[in-house]
Design a protein around this motif. Structure first.
Motif, PDB file in Angstrom:
ATOM      1  N   GLU A  46       0.828  -1.209   0.000  1.00 14.51           N
ATOM      2  CA  GLU A  46       0.000   0.000   0.000  1.00 14.51           C
ATOM      3  C   GLU A  46       0.864   1.262   0.000  1.00 14.51           C
ATOM      4  O   GLU A  46       0.510   2.263  -0.626  1.00 14.51           O
ATOM      5  N   ILE A  47       1.994   1.232   0.708  1.00 16.66           N
ATOM      6  CA  ILE A  47       2.916   2.376   0.704  1.00 16.66           C
ATOM      7  C   ILE A  47       3.428   2.632  -0.713  1.00 16.66           C
ATOM      8  O   ILE A  47       3.444   3.762  -1.204  1.00 16.66           O
ATOM      9  N   LEU A  48       3.856   1.558  -1.387  1.00 19.20           N
ATOM     10  CA  LEU A  48       4.367   1.695  -2.751  1.00 19.20           C
ATOM     11  C   LEU A  48       3.282   2.166  -3.715  1.00 19.20           C
ATOM     12  O   LEU A  48       3.533   3.009  -4.583  1.00 19.20           O
ATOM     13  N   LEU A  49       2.072   1.632  -3.561  1.00 17.47           N
ATOM     14  CA  LEU A  49       0.978   2.040  -4.448  1.00 17.47           C
ATOM     15  C   LEU A  49       0.661   3.518  -4.320  1.00 17.47           C
ATOM     16  O   LEU A  49       0.203   4.157  -5.275  1.00 17.47           O
ATOM     17  N   ALA A  50       0.902   4.069  -3.119  1.00 19.95           N
ATOM     18  CA  ALA A  50       0.659   5.501  -2.915  1.00 19.95           C
ATOM     19  C   ALA A  50       1.723   6.364  -3.576  1.00 19.95           C
ATOM     20  O   ALA A  50       1.444   7.491  -3.996  1.00 19.95           O
ATOM     21  N   MET A  51       2.958   5.841  -3.718  1.00 16.48           N
ATOM     22  CA  MET A  51       4.071   6.667  -4.221  1.00 16.48           C
ATOM     23  C   MET A  51       4.438   6.403  -5.673  1.00 16.48           C
ATOM     24  O   MET A  51       4.895   7.312  -6.380  1.00 16.48           O
ATOM     25  N   VAL A  52       4.255   5.178  -6.139  1.00 19.32           N
ATOM     26  CA  VAL A  52       4.699   4.817  -7.484  1.00 19.32           C
ATOM     27  C   VAL A  52       4.089   5.684  -8.595  1.00 19.32           C
ATOM     28  O   VAL A  52       4.798   6.088  -9.514  1.00 19.32           O
ATOM     29  N   PRO A  53       2.779   6.023  -8.558  1.00 20.97           N
ATOM     30  CA  PRO A  53       2.226   6.832  -9.657  1.00 20.97           C
ATOM     31  C   PRO A  53       2.948   8.156  -9.867  1.00 20.97           C
ATOM     32  O   PRO A  53       2.987   8.666 -10.996  1.00 20.97           O
ATOM     33  N   LEU A  54       3.534   8.739  -8.814  1.00 18.98           N
ATOM     34  CA  LEU A  54       4.216  10.022  -8.944  1.00 18.98           C
ATOM     35  C   LEU A  54       5.736   9.900  -8.963  1.00 18.98           C
ATOM     36  O   LEU A  54       6.414  10.769  -9.491  1.00 18.98           O
ATOM     37  N   LEU A  55       6.274   8.838  -8.374  1.00 17.32           N
ATOM     38  CA  LEU A  55       7.728   8.699  -8.284  1.00 17.32           C
ATOM     39  C   LEU A  55       8.302   7.604  -9.170  1.00 17.32           C
ATOM     40  O   LEU A  55       9.518   7.576  -9.405  1.00 17.32           O
ATOM     41  N   GLY A  56       7.466   6.690  -9.646  1.00 15.33           N
ATOM     42  CA  GLY A  56       7.978   5.580 -10.438  1.00 15.33           C
ATOM     43  C   GLY A  56       8.923   4.717  -9.621  1.00 15.33           C
ATOM     44  O   GLY A  56       8.679   4.437  -8.442  1.00 15.33           O
ATOM     45  N   LEU A  57      10.052   4.297 -10.223  1.00  9.74           N
ATOM     46  CA  LEU A  57      11.021   3.452  -9.535  1.00  9.74           C
ATOM     47  C   LEU A  57      11.681   4.151  -8.354  1.00  9.74           C
ATOM     48  O   LEU A  57      12.236   3.498  -7.468  1.00  9.74           O
ATOM     49  N   LEU A  58      11.617   5.487  -8.320  1.00  9.89           N
ATOM     50  CA  LEU A  58      12.203   6.230  -7.195  1.00  9.89           C
ATOM     51  C   LEU A  58      11.462   5.958  -5.889  1.00  9.89           C
ATOM     52  O   LEU A  58      11.986   6.242  -4.809  1.00  9.89           O
ATOM     53  N   ALA A  59      10.262   5.402  -5.968  1.00  8.09           N
ATOM     54  CA  ALA A  59       9.451   5.174  -4.769  1.00  8.09           C
ATOM     55  C   ALA A  59      10.154   4.269  -3.769  1.00  8.09           C
ATOM     56  O   ALA A  59      10.004   4.436  -2.552  1.00  8.09           O
ATOM     57  N   VAL A  60      10.963   3.311  -4.270  1.00  7.53           N
ATOM     58  CA  VAL A  60      11.604   2.363  -3.349  1.00  7.53           C
ATOM     59  C   VAL A  60      12.597   3.043  -2.422  1.00  7.53           C
ATOM     60  O   VAL A  60      12.921   2.517  -1.347  1.00  7.53           O
ATOM     61  N   ARG A  61      13.094   4.221  -2.798  1.00  8.10           N
ATOM     62  CA  ARG A  61      14.042   4.935  -1.947  1.00  8.10           C
ATOM     63  C   ARG A  61      13.404   5.381  -0.632  1.00  8.10           C
ATOM     64  O   ARG A  61      14.093   5.541   0.373  1.00  8.10           O
ATOM     65  N   TYR A  62      12.117   5.591  -0.661  1.00  9.39           N
ATOM     66  CA  TYR A  62      11.453   6.218   0.488  1.00  9.39           C
ATOM     67  C   TYR A  62      10.605   5.244   1.310  1.00  9.39           C
ATOM     68  O   TYR A  62       9.978   5.648   2.283  1.00  9.39           O
ATOM     69  N   VAL A  63      10.605   3.968   0.895  1.00 11.85           N
ATOM     70  CA  VAL A  63       9.848   2.980   1.662  1.00 11.85           C
ATOM     71  C   VAL A  63      10.363   2.903   3.091  1.00 11.85           C
ATOM     72  O   VAL A  63       9.585   2.857   4.061  1.00 11.85           O
ATOM     73  N   GLY A  64      11.673   2.900   3.246  1.00  8.05           N
ATOM     74  CA  GLY A  64      12.271   2.813   4.580  1.00  8.05           C
ATOM     75  C   GLY A  64      11.907   3.989   5.456  1.00  8.05           C
ATOM     76  O   GLY A  64      11.596   3.814   6.646  1.00  8.05           O
ATOM     77  N   MET A  65      11.905   5.189   4.890  1.00  9.40           N
ATOM     78  CA  MET A  65      11.583   6.385   5.663  1.00  9.40           C
ATOM     79  C   MET A  65      10.136   6.331   6.173  1.00  9.40           C
ATOM     80  O   MET A  65       9.864   6.635   7.342  1.00  9.40           O
ATOM     81  N   VAL A  66       9.227   5.927   5.303  1.00 14.61           N
ATOM     82  CA  VAL A  66       7.823   5.821   5.707  1.00 14.61           C
ATOM     83  C   VAL A  66       7.661   4.706   6.739  1.00 14.61           C
ATOM     84  O   VAL A  66       6.942   4.863   7.737  1.00 14.61           O
TER      85      VAL A  66
END
Length: 617
Positions: A46-66
């Protein structure tokens, strides 16, 4: 029907077996932890689904922070709910906290949110379980709804068989899932630090966006991802809601279970988040994040399918958290006259079976309506859960300000911060997912609150109409010369009962007042009232240890029939209450079933004495 019921549920349990149905630490943990532990199976997704539409592959960088932010919130929630357990050992969680510290309106909002959250826990968990099965066996995709309904019926049946039996059935799979996740995380970390864990590469056919419209995370996007990930915290409140279900000392047992639960969730959630970031996992339509991590770590062999099986199983069993928590909450609300009294009745296996049936019916409708799609159900799920978190945290904050006991300053700060964070999360989820369906919650919760208020008003009118408080009752002697035996059935002492007793005295001088005792507490209270009103006939009490009044009554009537002289009849008199068009919704139909039962006995005449409860304008 009785034979079929015994076949499906087993033999009925007597009242004195209630203590044996309480949960120990070992078997209580899997019952209440299954939802919280299993939530990690879709929280990272769910975290990735919230970020991927706007960040694409960059979303994985911020999974840890969230994820770190969510783990910190989890620590706050565990602390808060441990205090809730201490101060509110009767259960009820956010409902009881808000009832004491905020009043009726807020407590009803908390109760409504908990009801919605529990029912959606069942629906989301079963839909997620089906998704895990489909991820392993894609050919089953067209049968998602049928698989989900079948799983729901299975969980319902197991819960109807009683807490003791269901805890053992659910316990082993839950521990198996925890062990399999530990193996996955440890093996994944070992391969990562050995430099043998390569990121997953996606092809164009996978439909993964390689780039987004943003070069970095914004506050709004972070909040959206944080709010979506809060679905991974669901189930933490279940322990505080079900304290009475634990063995004595129930408070100590419940707190130990809560601490174990918090530690397990932190380990699994943190480990999966780390591996998801390291492997650069992207959410796919036909493969869950967990399945992709498992395939990357172990390959698509036996261990992969074992992990998929245990994940599907724990997601299925996570629905059991709702079956454990909601029936207890409904029983508490029933005691406070906010839901129909039928929800406080214990079934054949000493559980609150009407609450269990409610969960299954509503969850089935949701699964059919949303085609067992987890992502379609999550927007409804998150709002209710986060609002109940907020109310509970805020209530404990207010309580510390009132009582000011040892350490109240830092405790109030922790609860105040938790209330602020969960409040922001609930607003973000409601706003961001409003058009996706979260708007329905903004309608459903007020409707549930209205129904509870409406129910309370009806019970208040009923109690006012039948109350003997200030009622000038003058016991009468029988004026009849008729010696034909007469039985007056007594359950409550009220104006309707007194009217029925007076009628019986008019038709016979050979009267027995009969009470069938389903609970010792109620019978003790009835005997005190009987003595206080000085009724001029003896009260006979026969036990009904299985809470079924019909069989003991039938046995008693059969025995009295055998004593009849030739030409005698046995008259059974009972009160039949009636009221407005909503009366049957809030009261059971026991007189109807008793009349039907007695109609099978020869030489028995049944008399229903009407008592009309007028709907006051």
């Amino acid at each position: 029907m009785k034979k079929l019921k015994t076949l499906l549920l087993g033999r009925e349990l007597p009242n004195d077996r209630l203590s044996h149905e309480k949960l120990s630490r070992m078997w209580g943990l899997p019952i209440v932890a299954s939802d919280a532990v299993s939530s990690v199976a879709y929280a990272v997704e769910e975290i990735l689904l919230a970020m991927v539409p706007l960040l694409g592959l960059l979303a994985v960088r911020y999974v840890g922070m969230v994820s770190i932010s969510l783990i910190l919130l989890l620590v706050i929630l565990v602390f808060s709910y441990s205090q809730t357990i201490t101060h509110y050992p009767q259960g009820g969680g956010a409902y009881d906290v808000s009832k004491e510290n905020f009043g009726r309106g807020t407590s009803l909002a908390a109760a409504a949110c908990l009801i919605v959250g529990y029912i959606l826990t069942a629906a989301v968990s079963i839909a997620s379980s089906t998704a895990a099965v489909v991820a392993a066996f894609p050919a089953l995709a067209p049968y998602k709804v049928l698989i989900s309904i079948a799983c729901l019926l299975l969980i319902t049946l197991i819960n109807l068989r009683g807490a003791s039996e269901s805890s053992k059935i659910f316990g082993v799979p839950t521990y198996l899932f925890i062990a399999s996740m530990a193996i996955l995380i440890i093996a994944g970390l070992a391969r990562f630090f050995a430099g043998a864990l390569e990121p997953i590469h996606y092809s164009a056919q996978d439909g993964v966006a390689s780039s987004g419209t943003l070069s970095g995370i914004t506050l709004a996007l972070f909040l959206r991802a944080f709010a979506s990930g809060c679905s991974g915290l669901t189930g933490v409140e279940a322990v505080s809601n079900t304290v009475p279900n634990f063995r004595e000392p129930s408070v100590k047992t419940a707190k130990h279970v809560l601490y174990l639960l918090g530690g397990i969730v932190m380990f699994i959630f943190g480990g999966i988040s780390f591996l998801a970031g390291s492997l650069k996992v992207m959410p796919l339509h036909d493969a869950t994040v967990i399945s992709q991590i498992a395939e990357a770590v172990f390959g698509k062999g036996a261990i992969f399918y074992l992990l998929q099986f245990t994940t599907a199983l724990i997601l299925l069993l996570a629905a059991n958290t709702a079956y454990s928590g909601l029936p207890v909450l409904l029983a508490i609300l029933s005691h406070d006259n906010y839901v129909p009294k039928q929800f406080s009745h214990r079934g054949a296996k000493l559980g609150f079976s009407n609450g269990i049936i409610l969960i299954s019916v509503v969850s089935a409708l949701l699964l059919i309506a949303f085609k067992a799609d987890t992502h379609a159900l999550i927007p409804f799920y998150a709002v209710g859960v986060l609002v109940s978190f907020t109310i509970s945290q805020a209530g404990m904050f207010v309580k510390w300000l009132k009582i000011k006991t040892g350490g109240w300053r830092y405790k109030s700060l922790v609860n105040g911060f938790g209330a602020l964070v969960t409040f922001i999360g609930s607003i973000v989820v409601l706003v961001m997912k409003f058009t996706e369906g979260a708007w329905v919650i903004a309608v459903i919760i007020p409707l549930i609150m209205w129904f509870m208020s409406f129910t309370h008003k009806n019970y208040h009118r009923y109690s006012q109409a039948i109350s003997t408080e200030g009622y000038d009752y003058r016991p009468k002697e029988s004026g009849s010369e008729n010696r034909q035996p007469c039985i007056v059935l007594i359950h409550h002492m009220n104006k309707g009962t007194l009217k029925t007793i007076d009628y019986a005295m008019d038709i016979s001088s050979n009267i027995t007042a009969l009470h069938i005792s389903t609970t010792h507490l109620h019978t003790t209270h009835l005997e005190r009232q009987w003595k206080k009103l000085s009724v001029n006939i003896p009260l006979t009490v026969i036990p009904a240890p299985h809470r079924d009044v019909l069989q003991p009554l039938s046995d008693y009537i059969t025995a009295r029939q055998a004593e009849l002289l030739p030409g005698e009849t046995l008259t059974v008199v009972l009160t039949e209450y009636s009221g407005n068009r909503y009366y049957k919704l809030f009261h059971n139909r026991t007189p109807f079933y008793i009349e039907k039962l007695l109609s099978r006995h020869n030489s028995v005449v049944t008399v229903l004495v009407p008592f009309v409860i007028y709907d006051e304008k």
